[in-house]
Design a protein around this motif. Structure first.
Motif, PDB file in Angstrom:
ATOM      1  N   ARG A 186       0.805  -0.946  -0.158  1.00 49.18           N
ATOM      2  CA  ARG A 186      -0.250   0.094  -0.111  1.00 49.18           C
ATOM      3  C   ARG A 186       0.900   1.143   0.245  1.00 49.18           C
ATOM      4  N   ALA A 187       1.894   1.380   0.785  1.00 48.67           N
ATOM      5  CA  ALA A 187       2.820   2.450   0.889  1.00 48.67           C
ATOM      6  C   ALA A 187       3.597   2.528  -0.336  1.00 48.67           C
ATOM      7  N   VAL A 188       4.077   1.405  -1.191  1.00 47.05           N
ATOM      8  CA  VAL A 188       4.877   1.733  -2.383  1.00 47.05           C
ATOM      9  C   VAL A 188       3.766   2.282  -3.635  1.00 47.05           C
ATOM     10  N   ASN A 189       2.496   2.016  -3.414  1.00 46.16           N
ATOM     11  CA  ASN A 189       1.341   2.194  -4.298  1.00 46.16           C
ATOM     12  C   ASN A 189       1.598   2.214  -5.670  1.00 46.16           C
ATOM     13  N   SER A 190       1.965   1.034  -6.157  1.00 51.99           N
ATOM     14  CA  SER A 190       2.276   0.874  -7.826  1.00 51.99           C
ATOM     15  C   SER A 190       1.794  -0.270  -8.115  1.00 51.99           C
ATOM     16  N   PRO A 191       1.051  -0.160  -9.403  1.00 53.65           N
ATOM     17  CA  PRO A 191       0.417  -1.541  -9.942  1.00 53.65           C
ATOM     18  C   PRO A 191       1.314  -2.410 -10.209  1.00 53.65           C
ATOM     19  N   ARG A 192       2.540  -2.155 -10.060  1.00 50.24           N
ATOM     20  CA  ARG A 192       3.607  -3.104 -10.653  1.00 50.24           C
ATOM     21  C   ARG A 192       4.299  -3.528  -9.196  1.00 50.24           C
ATOM     22  N   VAL A 193       3.847  -3.259  -8.161  1.00 51.29           N
ATOM     23  CA  VAL A 193       4.613  -3.923  -7.007  1.00 51.29           C
ATOM     24  C   VAL A 193       3.176  -4.667  -6.093  1.00 51.29           C
ATOM     25  N   LYS A 194       3.361  -5.919  -6.032  1.00 49.72           N
ATOM     26  CA  LYS A 194       2.382  -6.701  -5.501  1.00 49.72           C
ATOM     27  C   LYS A 194       2.851  -7.843  -4.444  1.00 49.72           C
ATOM     28  N   LEU A 195       1.803  -8.671  -3.891  1.00 48.79           N
ATOM     29  CA  LEU A 195       2.230  -9.480  -3.128  1.00 48.79           C
ATOM     30  C   LEU A 195       2.056 -11.021  -3.793  1.00 48.79           C
ATOM     31  N   LEU A 196       2.936 -12.026  -3.441  1.00 52.89           N
ATOM     32  CA  LEU A 196       2.642 -13.358  -3.877  1.00 52.89           C
ATOM     33  C   LEU A 196       2.253 -14.084  -2.334  1.00 52.89           C
ATOM     34  N   TYR A 197       0.780 -14.209  -2.658  1.00 51.15           N
ATOM     35  CA  TYR A 197       0.255 -14.888  -1.625  1.00 51.15           C
ATOM     36  C   TYR A 197       0.385 -16.290  -1.629  1.00 51.15           C
ATOM     37  N   ASP A 198       1.236 -16.898  -0.750  1.00 50.29           N
ATOM     38  CA  ASP A 198       1.238 -18.451  -0.643  1.00 50.29           C
ATOM     39  C   ASP A 198       0.351 -19.014   0.066  1.00 50.29           C
ATOM     40  N   ILE A 199      -0.661 -19.672  -0.539  1.00 50.29           N
ATOM     41  CA  ILE A 199      -1.703 -20.248   0.420  1.00 50.29           C
ATOM     42  C   ILE A 199      -1.325 -21.157   1.433  1.00 50.29           C
ATOM     43  N   TYR A 200      -0.229 -22.021   0.984  1.00 53.59           N
ATOM     44  CA  TYR A 200       0.512 -22.918   1.993  1.00 53.59           C
ATOM     45  C   TYR A 200       0.998 -22.172   3.268  1.00 53.59           C
ATOM     46  N   HIS A 201       1.737 -21.274   2.755  1.00 51.77           N
ATOM     47  CA  HIS A 201       2.405 -20.593   4.106  1.00 51.77           C
ATOM     48  C   HIS A 201       1.605 -19.654   5.017  1.00 51.77           C
ATOM     49  N   MET A 202       0.632 -19.014   4.318  1.00 53.59           N
ATOM     50  CA  MET A 202      -0.314 -18.313   4.998  1.00 53.59           C
ATOM     51  C   MET A 202      -1.180 -18.977   6.004  1.00 53.59           C
ATOM     52  N   GLN A 203      -1.638 -20.269   5.472  1.00 58.37           N
ATOM     53  CA  GLN A 203      -2.484 -21.178   6.235  1.00 58.37           C
ATOM     54  C   GLN A 203      -1.804 -21.490   7.308  1.00 58.37           C
ATOM     55  N   ILE A 204      -0.353 -21.748   7.353  1.00 58.70           N
ATOM     56  CA  ILE A 204       0.430 -22.113   8.449  1.00 58.70           C
ATOM     57  C   ILE A 204       0.385 -20.739   9.510  1.00 58.70           C
ATOM     58  N   MET A 205       0.486 -19.831   8.963  1.00 54.97           N
ATOM     59  CA  MET A 205       0.646 -18.562   9.873  1.00 54.97           C
ATOM     60  C   MET A 205      -0.378 -17.857  10.460  1.00 54.97           C
ATOM     61  N   GLU A 206      -1.520 -18.093   9.750  1.00 47.71           N
ATOM     62  CA  GLU A 206      -2.671 -17.217  10.035  1.00 47.71           C
ATOM     63  C   GLU A 206      -3.974 -17.605   9.712  1.00 47.71           C
ATOM     64  N   GLY A 207      -3.945 -18.692   8.952  1.00 50.79           N
ATOM     65  CA  GLY A 207      -5.453 -19.247   8.648  1.00 50.79           C
ATOM     66  C   GLY A 207      -6.265 -18.139   8.048  1.00 50.79           C
ATOM     67  N   ASP A 208      -7.636 -18.306   8.354  1.00 48.90           N
ATOM     68  CA  ASP A 208      -8.558 -17.135   7.674  1.00 48.90           C
ATOM     69  C   ASP A 208      -8.293 -16.856   6.433  1.00 48.90           C
ATOM     70  N   LEU A 209      -8.257 -17.811   5.457  1.00 45.64           N
ATOM     71  CA  LEU A 209      -7.568 -17.554   4.073  1.00 45.64           C
ATOM     72  C   LEU A 209      -8.646 -16.852   3.136  1.00 45.64           C
ATOM     73  N   ILE A 210      -9.942 -17.297   3.171  1.00 42.67           N
ATOM     74  CA  ILE A 210     -10.738 -16.586   2.344  1.00 42.67           C
ATOM     75  C   ILE A 210     -11.170 -15.045   2.637  1.00 42.67           C
ATOM     76  N   ALA A 211     -11.291 -14.899   3.893  1.00 41.45           N
ATOM     77  CA  ALA A 211     -11.577 -13.324   4.171  1.00 41.45           C
ATOM     78  C   ALA A 211     -10.419 -12.720   4.041  1.00 41.45           C
ATOM     79  N   THR A 212      -9.216 -13.117   4.266  1.00 44.16           N
ATOM     80  CA  THR A 212      -7.833 -12.444   4.106  1.00 44.16           C
ATOM     81  C   THR A 212      -7.694 -12.138   2.795  1.00 44.16           C
ATOM     82  N   ILE A 213      -8.043 -13.079   1.893  1.00 46.72           N
ATOM     83  CA  ILE A 213      -7.859 -12.992   0.501  1.00 46.72           C
ATOM     84  C   ILE A 213      -8.665 -11.955  -0.283  1.00 46.72           C
ATOM     85  N   ARG A 214      -9.927 -11.907   0.376  1.00 48.23           N
ATOM     86  CA  ARG A 214     -10.973 -10.762   0.070  1.00 48.23           C
ATOM     87  C   ARG A 214     -10.745  -9.414   0.307  1.00 48.23           C
TER      88      ARG A 214
END
Length: 281
Positions: A186-214
């Protein structure tokens, strides 16, 4: 003893014998663009993986080095995410300002190379904490990405900072929660800087996948899959409802790629085809 290499060789032979009918273009009818990560099939020649991926209906191969960018094109595919800055590694990344000059120099070569080959995304890493606070690391990462974003914007290539778990696979990695990554993007605020959301890793760290993705989709440029636990097949032994997650991503009209990044158990190509079937929504 049956080795992984022998299993892959047998799988390839069976697919070659059975022909196209054994691997219908499963993904072609779905709303998600699916690909597969190269490293999970290291014992398989890249040409063979591309041929199998094309039969299944995948659209690309993920995580290729520049020397391999052109190979998927021979099969009507593309490299969906590339490595474009070898000086940046998972533990040694953007959260340290002393790394920024070398990373920028690498991307000044790597991003134009990716653009020329039609590679839409390149991967980036935060680096490990090593005692640094998350707040300082975020500010440093923002500064580094602000140096890189003009290069990415000029060439139409998206830099994706990967979210990884620090609980099991990558101890001390800083970008281990979605909120930290969203703060940076958000701070970088560029259409060419994004996140690679790895579902495997984020399930381990925080779960709540669908709501977080939305909630986070505006800052997500790419997805990876992988069964939890173990980063294996997307099947009934895993705790994630993959079809529900895939449907949620598709319902958000996500236009990027969902790349399968799991180490297959059993017949590797059958495991890949099943993952594609599950995520075809």
């Amino acid at each position: 003893m049956i080795t992984r290499r022998h299993a892959i060789a047998s799988s390839l032979a069976a697919w070659a014998t059975a022909g196209m009918a054994a691997a219908p273009a499963l993904a072609a009818a779905g709303r998600l663009k699916q690909s597969v990560s190269r490293w999970c099939y290291q014992d398989m020649p890249l040409d063979a993986l591309c041929a199998a991926a094309a039969k299944i209906g995948l659209q690309g191969i993920d995580l290729l080095q520049p020397a391999d960018y052109e190979t998927p094109r021979r099969y009507g595919l593309r490299c969906t995410m590339g490595y474009a800055a070898d000086v940046m590694t998972i533990p040694n990344g953007l959260n340290r300002r002393e790394n920024h000059a070398a990373i920028e120099q690498a991307f000044r070569t790597g991003i134009p190379q990716a653009a020329k080959a039609g590679v839409p995304n390149v991967i980036a890493f935060s680096g490990n904490r090593r005692g640094m606070s998350d707040a300082e690391g975020a500010e440093n990462t923002i500064a580094g990405l602000n140096r890189l974003k003009p290069i990415a914007e000029d060439h139409g290539v998206t830099i994706c900072v990967e979210l990884l778990n620090s609980k099991r696979d990558h101890p001390d990695y800083m970008a281990d929660h979605t909120a930290w990554g969203v703060r940076v993007a958000r701070a970088v605020n560029s259409p060419r800087v994004k996140l690679l959301y790895d579902i495997y890793h984020m399930q381990i760290m925080e779960g709540d996948l669908i709501a977080t993705i939305r909630e986070s989709l505006p800052w997500i440029g790419h997805f990876h899959t992988g069964g939890v636990p173990g980063r294996h097949n997307l099947d009934a032994t895993q705790e994630v409802n993959w079809r529900a997650v895939a449907r949620s991503i598709a319902d958000l009209n996500f236009t990027g790629y969902v790349a399968h990044e799991f180490v297959p158990q059993g017949d590797p190509l059958t495991a890949l085809a099943e993952a594609v079937r599950i995520c075809t929504v």
